[in-house]
Design a protein around this motif. Structure first.
Motif, mmCIF file in Angstrom:
data_model
loop_
_atom_site.group_PDB
_atom_site.id
_atom_site.type_symbol
_atom_site.label_atom_id
_atom_site.label_comp_id
_atom_site.label_asym_id
_atom_site.label_seq_id
_atom_site.Cartn_x
_atom_site.Cartn_y
_atom_site.Cartn_z
ATOM 1 N N THR A 131 0.845 -1.181 0.000
ATOM 2 C CA THR A 131 0.000 0.000 0.000
ATOM 3 C C THR A 131 0.887 1.240 0.000
ATOM 4 O O THR A 131 1.844 1.319 0.778
ATOM 5 C CB THR A 131 -0.898 0.015 1.260
ATOM 6 N N PHE A 132 0.576 2.186 -0.886
ATOM 7 C CA PHE A 132 1.298 3.455 -0.946
ATOM 8 C C PHE A 132 0.333 4.584 -0.616
ATOM 9 O O PHE A 132 -0.856 4.478 -0.896
ATOM 10 C CB PHE A 132 1.852 3.701 -2.356
ATOM 11 N N PRO A 133 0.845 5.687 -0.061
ATOM 12 C CA PRO A 133 -0.028 6.852 0.121
ATOM 13 C C PRO A 133 -0.544 7.298 -1.246
ATOM 14 O O PRO A 133 0.226 7.332 -2.215
ATOM 15 C CB PRO A 133 0.896 7.910 0.720
ATOM 16 N N HIS A 134 -1.839 7.599 -1.348
ATOM 17 C CA HIS A 134 -2.385 7.943 -2.660
ATOM 18 C C HIS A 134 -1.757 9.210 -3.229
ATOM 19 O O HIS A 134 -1.705 9.383 -4.440
ATOM 20 C CB HIS A 134 -3.920 7.998 -2.654
ATOM 21 N N GLN A 135 -1.238 10.087 -2.379
ATOM 22 C CA GLN A 135 -0.561 11.284 -2.880
ATOM 23 C C GLN A 135 0.761 10.906 -3.559
ATOM 24 O O GLN A 135 1.085 11.422 -4.627
ATOM 25 C CB GLN A 135 -0.309 12.267 -1.738
ATOM 26 N N LEU A 136 1.505 10.001 -2.978
ATOM 27 C CA LEU A 136 2.758 9.527 -3.575
ATOM 28 C C LEU A 136 2.476 8.722 -4.841
ATOM 29 O O LEU A 136 3.229 8.779 -5.811
ATOM 30 C CB LEU A 136 3.541 8.683 -2.571
ATOM 31 N N MET A 137 1.370 8.004 -4.848
ATOM 32 C CA MET A 137 1.020 7.182 -6.006
ATOM 33 C C MET A 137 0.870 8.033 -7.254
ATOM 34 O O MET A 137 1.173 7.592 -8.363
ATOM 35 C CB MET A 137 -0.274 6.410 -5.702
ATOM 36 N N ARG A 138 0.427 9.253 -7.081
ATOM 37 C CA ARG A 138 0.276 10.160 -8.223
ATOM 38 C C ARG A 138 1.624 10.399 -8.899
ATOM 39 O O ARG A 138 1.736 10.374 -10.123
ATOM 40 C CB ARG A 138 -0.325 11.478 -7.755
ATOM 41 N N VAL A 139 2.658 10.613 -8.092
ATOM 42 C CA VAL A 139 4.009 10.826 -8.631
ATOM 43 C C VAL A 139 4.508 9.555 -9.313
ATOM 44 O O VAL A 139 5.031 9.600 -10.435
ATOM 45 C CB VAL A 139 4.994 11.258 -7.515
ATOM 46 N N ILE A 140 4.335 8.419 -8.662
ATOM 47 C CA ILE A 140 4.794 7.146 -9.225
ATOM 48 C C ILE A 140 4.092 6.878 -10.559
ATOM 49 O O ILE A 140 4.732 6.488 -11.536
ATOM 50 C CB ILE A 140 4.553 5.998 -8.223
ATOM 51 N N LEU A 141 2.794 7.104 -10.616
ATOM 52 C CA LEU A 141 2.042 6.884 -11.850
ATOM 53 C C LEU A 141 2.551 7.790 -12.968
ATOM 54 O O LEU A 141 2.810 7.328 -14.082
ATOM 55 C CB LEU A 141 0.546 7.115 -11.623
ATOM 56 N N LEU A 142 2.700 9.080 -12.687
ATOM 57 C CA LEU A 142 3.164 10.013 -13.718
ATOM 58 C C LEU A 142 4.558 9.649 -14.211
ATOM 59 O O LEU A 142 4.843 9.714 -15.409
ATOM 60 C CB LEU A 142 3.132 11.448 -13.199
ATOM 61 N N GLU A 143 5.423 9.225 -13.299
ATOM 62 C CA GLU A 143 6.772 8.822 -13.703
ATOM 63 C C GLU A 143 6.700 7.617 -14.629
ATOM 64 O O GLU A 143 7.402 7.545 -15.644
ATOM 65 C CB GLU A 143 7.631 8.512 -12.473
ATOM 66 N N GLN A 144 5.856 6.657 -14.319
ATOM 67 C CA GLN A 144 5.756 5.453 -15.147
ATOM 68 C C GLN A 144 5.098 5.746 -16.498
ATOM 69 O O GLN A 144 5.469 5.135 -17.502
ATOM 70 C CB GLN A 144 4.998 4.349 -14.404
ATOM 71 N N ILE A 145 4.180 6.675 -16.546
ATOM 72 C CA ILE A 145 3.607 7.077 -17.832
ATOM 73 C C ILE A 145 4.694 7.741 -18.679
ATOM 74 O O ILE A 145 4.846 7.455 -19.870
ATOM 75 C CB ILE A 145 2.385 8.001 -17.640
ATOM 76 N N TYR A 146 5.466 8.624 -18.056
ATOM 77 C CA TYR A 146 6.576 9.275 -18.764
ATOM 78 C C TYR A 146 7.579 8.228 -19.246
ATOM 79 O O TYR A 146 8.002 8.240 -20.399
ATOM 80 C CB TYR A 146 7.252 10.303 -17.850
ATOM 81 N N ARG A 147 7.940 7.307 -18.385
ATOM 82 C CA ARG A 147 8.872 6.235 -18.748
ATOM 83 C C ARG A 147 8.305 5.427 -19.918
ATOM 84 O O ARG A 147 9.034 5.060 -20.839
ATOM 85 C CB ARG A 147 9.138 5.326 -17.541
ATOM 86 N N SER A 148 7.008 5.168 -19.897
ATOM 87 C CA SER A 148 6.372 4.424 -20.988
ATOM 88 C C SER A 148 6.552 5.129 -22.326
ATOM 89 O O SER A 148 6.901 4.498 -23.328
ATOM 90 C CB SER A 148 4.873 4.246 -20.712
ATOM 91 N N PHE A 149 6.309 6.422 -22.350
ATOM 92 C CA PHE A 149 6.478 7.163 -23.602
ATOM 93 C C PHE A 149 7.939 7.165 -24.048
ATOM 94 O O PHE A 149 8.215 7.083 -25.248
ATOM 95 C CB PHE A 149 5.934 8.586 -23.476
ATOM 96 N N ARG A 150 8.858 7.230 -23.113
ATOM 97 C CA ARG A 150 10.283 7.185 -23.462
ATOM 98 C C ARG A 150 10.645 5.807 -24.027
ATOM 99 O O ARG A 150 11.410 5.705 -24.987
ATOM 100 C CB ARG A 150 11.151 7.518 -22.253
ATOM 101 N N ILE A 151 10.081 4.758 -23.465
ATOM 102 C CA ILE A 151 10.314 3.405 -23.995
ATOM 103 C C ILE A 151 9.745 3.292 -25.406
ATOM 104 O O ILE A 151 10.411 2.782 -26.320
ATOM 105 C CB ILE A 151 9.684 2.332 -23.060
#
Length: 159
Positions: A131-151
Motif C-alpha cells: 500500500t502506498f499513500p495515494h498522494q505519492l502514487m500520483r508521482v509514481i504513476l506520472l513517472e511510469q507514464i513518462y517512462r512508458s512514452f520514453r520506452i
C-alpha cells in the motif's frame, strides 16, 4: 493521446507537488495531460464497513462525473495486474494503435475505489501488493507514464 489522471484528495506536500509539476512538464512532449482532483471524504480511523461503503460511494460519484465514455479506464488497484515498465509501455502503445485516444487512470482515496468505479474499469493495474499513500502514487504513476512514452520512443531515459 490525452491522458487524464483522476485522483481522490489533494496533494499537500510541496515536494510531491514539485515532482508532479516536473512530470507534467515532461509529459507535455508526448500527450495532453489533465489531472483532476476530486474531494475526499473524512475517514475515521476505525470506520465501520458501512461507513467505508458510504465513503466509497460518495467518492465514486465525484469520480464518475469526470469519466468520458470514449476513454479507456485504468483503475489502480492492489489486486490488479502487475506490469513491468516495458509491459505498461506496450499496453499504452497498443491502445493507441487500436484507436484509443484517451486514457483515464484513476487513483482512489484512503479506503480505495467504490464498486461503481471498479465496474467501469477496462483494466485494473497494480504497482505492487504494498500500500502506498495515494498522494505519492500520483508521482509514481506520472513517472511510469513518462517512462512508458520514453520506452515507446526508444529514448535513453529508461536505461
Amino acid at each position: 493521446m490525452k491522458i487524464t489522471v483522476i485522483a481522490v484528495g489533494k496533494v499537500k506536500e510541496t515536494y510531491l507537488n514539485d515532482a508532479i509539476r516536473e512530470y507534467q512538464k515532461r509529459l507535455g512532449a508526448y500527450c495532453r495531460l489533465e489531472i483532476v482532483e476530486v474531494a475526499d471524504e473524512k475517514t475515521l480511523e476505525h470506520a465501520s464497513e458501512a461507513q467505508e461503503r458510504m465513503i466509497l460511494s460518495r467518492e465514486a460519484k465525484r469520480i464518475l462525473k469526470h469519466i468520458k465514455e470514449d476513454a479507456c479506464i485504468i483503475t489502480l488497484e492492489i489486486g490488479g495486474k502487475q506490469l513491468s515498465s516495458e509491459e505498461l509501455a506496450a499496453k499504452i502503445e497498443g491502445l493507441g494503435v487500436q484507436g484509443t485516444g484517451h486514457l483515464i487512470f484513476i487513483i482512489g482515496g484512503s479506503v480505495g475505489l467504490g464498486k461503481e468505479v471498479l465496474d467501469k474499469s477496462d483494466f485494473a493495474l497494480s504497482f505492487s501488493r504494498m500500500t502506498f499513500p495515494h498522494q505519492l502514487m500520483r508521482v509514481i504513476l506520472l513517472e511510469q507514464i513518462y517512462r512508458s512514452f520514453r520506452i515507446i520512443q526508444g529514448a535513453p531515459y529508461h536505461k
